[in-house]
Design a protein around this motif. Structure first.
Motif: not given
Length: 205
Positions: A87-95, A111-114
């Motif tokens: 949900q934050d649009g960040k590659c690092r978070t997705t990974t 914490k940030i949304g599904f």
């Protein structure tokens, strides 16, 4: 640079543009019991037991979609091609979410949304690989749109499509926004045909 892309692709109405997400590519397996989710990466860790040598299963990391059952309109195995994005649009978070154990992946999303799954193609329809059929890109998109309508989840969306003269402006806006780029795709392209798409970042690939 975008000027390296042949002018004909920008002007030709047979080529459309789609956003290229900086997420993780996954396959969504629509089953009668729910939705299976795996990555495009083969597990090479022998300690993973049954998963060794197979695509990495991440079904349990995404409880907000894995209970969505195959719609009654589908009569057999159906697989969607998608990019999952935090949900934050960040590659690092997705990974991090994709690579974590289920409990940790769920906690991060709480914490940030599904995460959202951006569906861009159809791998299999009712047990038949679309690469072995005559389905065009636009045929596949119409089927995807109906499937997503039936599943009715805000976390499953069809990738945005831009046509005609708006393609170049769309590309520039994506780059200006700091995103990865776009994909140019031929409307009649078959699944898996590498001549039917062009990746546009800072240069033609």
């Amino acid at each position: 640079d975008f000027l390296d892309v042949p002018d004909g692709l920008w002007r030709d109405p047979q080529w459309i543009a789609e956003r290229k997400f900086d997420g993780t590519r996954v396959k969504l397996h629509l089953e009668t019991w729910g939705m299976g989710i795996d990555t495009r990466r083969i597990c090479d860790d022998v300690r993973k037991g049954d998963q060794f040598g197979r695509y990495m299963d991440r079904t349990d990391n995404f409880p907000h979609v894995n209970k969505l059952c195959r719609p009654p309109s589908l009569t057999g195995a159906t697989i969607l091609d998608a990019e999952v994005l935090a949900q934050d649009g960040k590659c690092r978070t997705t990974t991090s979410i994709v690579g974590s154990l289920p409990d940790e992946a769920i906690a991060k999303q709480e914490k940030i949304g599904f995460a959202t799954f951006h569906v861009f193609d159809l791998v299999m329809l009712n047990g038949v690989l679309t690469s072995e059929s005559d389905m065009s890109l636009m045929d596949r998109r119409r089927v995807i749109a109906q499937i997503l309508n039936d599943l009715d989840s805000p976390h499953l969306v069809l990738t945005e499509q831009v046509t005609n003269d708006a393609k170049l402006a769309f590309y520039r806006s994506e780059i200006d926004a700091g995103r990865e780029g776009i994909m140019l795709k031929h409307v009649g392209g078959r699944y898996g045909d590498e001549k039917a798409w062009v990746k546009c970042k800072c240069s033609l690939e």
